[in-house]
Structure formats: structure tokens, C-alpha cells
Motif scaffolding. Structure first.
Motif, PDB file in Angstrom:
ATOM      1  N   THR A 160       0.846  -1.187   0.000  1.00 24.00           N
ATOM      2  CA  THR A 160       0.000   0.000   0.000  1.00 24.00           C
ATOM      3  C   THR A 160       0.878   1.232   0.000  1.00 24.00           C
ATOM      4  OG1 THR A 160      -0.119  -0.055   2.404  1.00 24.00           O
ATOM      5  CG2 THR A 160      -1.878  -1.164   1.200  1.00 24.00           C
ATOM      6  N   ILE A 161       0.375   2.321  -0.523  1.00 23.31           N
ATOM      7  CA  ILE A 161       1.156   3.560  -0.619  1.00 23.31           C
ATOM      8  C   ILE A 161       1.225   4.231   0.744  1.00 23.31           C
ATOM      9  CG2 ILE A 161       1.371   5.745  -1.819  1.00 23.31           C
ATOM     10  CD1 ILE A 161       1.648   3.224  -3.537  1.00 23.31           C
ATOM     11  N   LYS A 162       2.441   4.564   1.165  1.00 21.31           N
ATOM     12  CA  LYS A 162       2.637   5.186   2.457  1.00 21.31           C
ATOM     13  C   LYS A 162       3.189   6.594   2.292  1.00 21.31           C
ATOM     14  CE  LYS A 162       3.631   0.670   4.552  1.00 21.31           C
ATOM     15  NZ  LYS A 162       4.626  -0.150   5.272  1.00 21.31           N
ATOM     16  N   ASP A 167       8.488   8.121  -5.307  1.00 22.60           N
ATOM     17  CA  ASP A 167       7.525   8.152  -6.397  1.00 22.60           C
ATOM     18  C   ASP A 167       7.941   7.263  -7.574  1.00 22.60           C
ATOM     19  OD1 ASP A 167       5.915   9.925  -5.042  1.00 22.60           O
ATOM     20  OD2 ASP A 167       6.996  11.676  -5.814  1.00 22.60           O
ATOM     21  N   ARG A 232      -0.669  -0.087  -7.976  1.00 26.76           N
ATOM     22  CA  ARG A 232      -1.269   0.639  -6.857  1.00 26.76           C
ATOM     23  C   ARG A 232      -0.745   2.061  -6.755  1.00 26.76           C
ATOM     24  NH1 ARG A 232      -1.554  -4.310  -2.359  1.00 26.76           N
ATOM     25  NH2 ARG A 232      -3.353  -5.325  -3.329  1.00 26.76           N
ATOM     26  N   GLN A 233       0.518   2.265  -7.118  1.00 24.20           N
ATOM     27  CA  GLN A 233       1.059   3.626  -7.131  1.00 24.20           C
ATOM     28  C   GLN A 233       0.371   4.451  -8.207  1.00 24.20           C
ATOM     29  OE1 GLN A 233       5.404   2.176  -6.901  1.00 24.20           O
ATOM     30  NE2 GLN A 233       5.509   4.290  -6.222  1.00 24.20           N
ATOM     31  N   SER A 236      -3.140   5.232  -7.059  1.00 30.28           N
ATOM     32  CA  SER A 236      -3.127   6.262  -6.022  1.00 30.28           C
ATOM     33  C   SER A 236      -2.874   7.652  -6.619  1.00 30.28           C
ATOM     34  CB  SER A 236      -2.038   5.933  -4.993  1.00 30.28           C
ATOM     35  OG  SER A 236      -1.952   6.941  -4.009  1.00 30.28           O
ATOM     36  N   LYS A 239      -5.982   9.202  -8.239  1.00 29.85           N
ATOM     37  CA  LYS A 239      -7.028   9.668  -7.339  1.00 29.85           C
ATOM     38  C   LYS A 239      -6.755  11.070  -6.803  1.00 29.85           C
ATOM     39  CE  LYS A 239      -8.360   5.036  -5.771  1.00 29.85           C
ATOM     40  NZ  LYS A 239      -8.448   4.113  -4.599  1.00 29.85           N
ATOM     41  N   LYS A 240      -5.508  11.518  -6.949  1.00 30.67           N
ATOM     42  CA  LYS A 240      -5.142  12.845  -6.424  1.00 30.67           C
ATOM     43  C   LYS A 240      -5.607  13.952  -7.344  1.00 30.67           C
ATOM     44  CE  LYS A 240      -1.089  11.101  -3.975  1.00 30.67           C
ATOM     45  NZ  LYS A 240       0.372  11.164  -3.830  1.00 30.67           N
TER      46      LYS A 240
END
Length: 240
Positions: A160-162, A167, A232-233, A236, A239-240
Motif C-alpha cells: 500500500t502507498i505510504k 515516487d 497501486r502507485q 493512487s 485519485k489525487k
């Protein structure tokens, strides 16, 4: 035991197959070859050598059983029937699937390892770090235990992205993977320590390589882990 580190610092463990397991696999595979030759005798296949019109067929049939280890390992990604029974597999020193040339080289040197130089090739198994015979040393391969291949792989929550995570994305084209495909990759990674799943993962790796546009030499688990991380990166970031 050998360790492989992925770009996400995932530690993969591989243990060399035991001498007993390799001997058992050799006996099983040798028994298969002998059984085929016995059936040739029972079916009078050798009469084909008596006719010029069938001698080429006879020669092919004679050498076909000797090619059994090569055919089996190439078609299954490193396993013969004997290796499947004892949960072992031929892999590269990096833990990935060997190339065709490596399989061929191992097979060509097998007679030398077994019968020539008083079995010197097989004796190398006792004196090399990865328990390699001469064929393995020449081909850059070794035989590992598949049932402990990923005994130390972490929970998938590490992907998961933390906050503060770099990047850099190993495979940017992983964004082309569908959510269903990503879910399938995750399921395969969770069950990867099972011998039955290894071949499925090997085929899945080939399909995913087509999607991300790269053919890599990484171990299946390492590659699929990095692709899932990339997916997943990318998700993520979108979604920003």
C-alpha cells in the motif's frame, strides 16, 4: 539458503534441493526412461531398424526418451515428473526461469555428469555452495525446493502507498492492468509458496509482461510484486 531482494526490498528465500530429493527425482525420471525402452522391446519397435524406409523413425524413437528431461523441464518451467514429486525445480541463480539455452546445456551435460569421469559432475553437488552439478555450473542454474521458495514473503499490505514513499514506479505501464487482473496477481502472490501455484505464476508472469511491455529475468514473485506495487502507485496517483 539464498536471498533475493526485489526493488521494493522484499526478501525472497530459496533453499537448494537436498541430495536425497535430487537422488529420488533422478531415480523416478530414470525409471520413466527405462520403462519407455522396455515398452519399445515389448512392442518390437526395434524391427524398424531393419528397413531403410523406417530407420529414421527408429532413430527418432530411440533418442526421444533420452530427451525426456529436456522436454519436461522446458514445458513445465524447470520440472520433470521426478522433480514434481519431490517439490524441486530448476531456476537461474537469480531465482527466475531459465532460458531454453540453459535447459539445453544442462541436458547435454547430464550424461557427462552421470557416467563420464566416474560421476565427477554429480560429485560437484557435495562441494558447491548451491549444490550444483557441472551442468548447473555451466548453465548458470541450480535446483531449489519449491515448497519453501517464498517462505519469508511479507503480507501484501506492504504494497500500500505510504506517506513519504518514493515516487519511482518500476513498471509505469502497469496502469493498463485491470482491477480484476490486479486482484488475480494478489491472490497468486498470497499462495505462491505452494508448488501447484508456481507454474500458474510462471504463466501469469508471461501474460503480465505483455501488458507492461517488458520481458524481464526477475523471479516470478519479485516481478509480480513490483507490478502490483506499480499498479497501486498509479491508481493512487490518479485519485489525487
Amino acid at each position: 539458503m539464498a536471498y533475493i531482494l526485489s526493488s521494493q526490498d522484499v526478501r525472497i528465500t530459496q533453499q537448494p534441493a537436498s541430495i536425497a530429493a535430487r537422488l529420488m527425482a533422478l531415480l523416478v525420471d530414470g525409471g520413466i526412461v527405462l520403462f519407455v525402452y522396455f515398452m519399445y522391446f515389448e512392442l518390437n519397435v526395434y524391427v524398424l531398424f531393419e528397413s531403410e524406409s523406417t530407420v529414421l523413425i527408429a532413430i527418432l524413437l530411440f533418442f526421444l526418451p533420452l530427451m525426456y528431461p529436456l522436454i519436461a523441464e522446458v514445458s513445465t518451467g524447470g520440472q520433470t515428473v521426478g522433480k514434481q514429486l519431490v517439490n524441486t525445480r530448476v531456476v537461474t541463480l537469480e531465482g527466475g526461469g531459465p532460458k531454453l539455452s540453459s535447459f539445453i546445456l544442462r541436458w547435454m551435460l547430464l550424461p557427462f555428469d552421470l557416467f563420464m569421469a566416474m560421476g565427477l559432475g554429480e560429485l560437484c553437488v557435495f562441494f558447491t555452495k548451491r549444490q550444483q552439478r557441472l551442468g548447473d555450473l555451466a548453465a548458470g542454474t541450480w535446483v531449489v525446493r519449491t515448497n519453501t521458495h517464498t517462505s519469508e514473503h511479507p503480507d501484501l499490505s506492504v504494497y500500500t502507498i505510504k506517506e513519504g514513499q518514493p515516487d519511482s514506479i518500476p513498471y509505469p505501464l502497469a496502469r493498463n492492468i485491470s482491477p480484476r487482473q490486479a486482484s488475480l496477481i494478489a491472490e497468486v502472490l498470497e499462495a505462491y509458496n505452494c508448488n501447484e501455484v508456481y507454474f500458474a505464476a510462471y504463466k501469469l508472469k508471461n501474460e503480465v509482461e505483455k501488458i507492461v511491455g517488458e520481458a524481464v529475468e526477475e523471479d516470478c514473485f519479485v516481478f509480480l510484486s513490483n507490478v502490483l506495487q506499480s499498479y497501486r502507485q498509479e491508481a493512487s496517483a490518479n485519485k489525487k
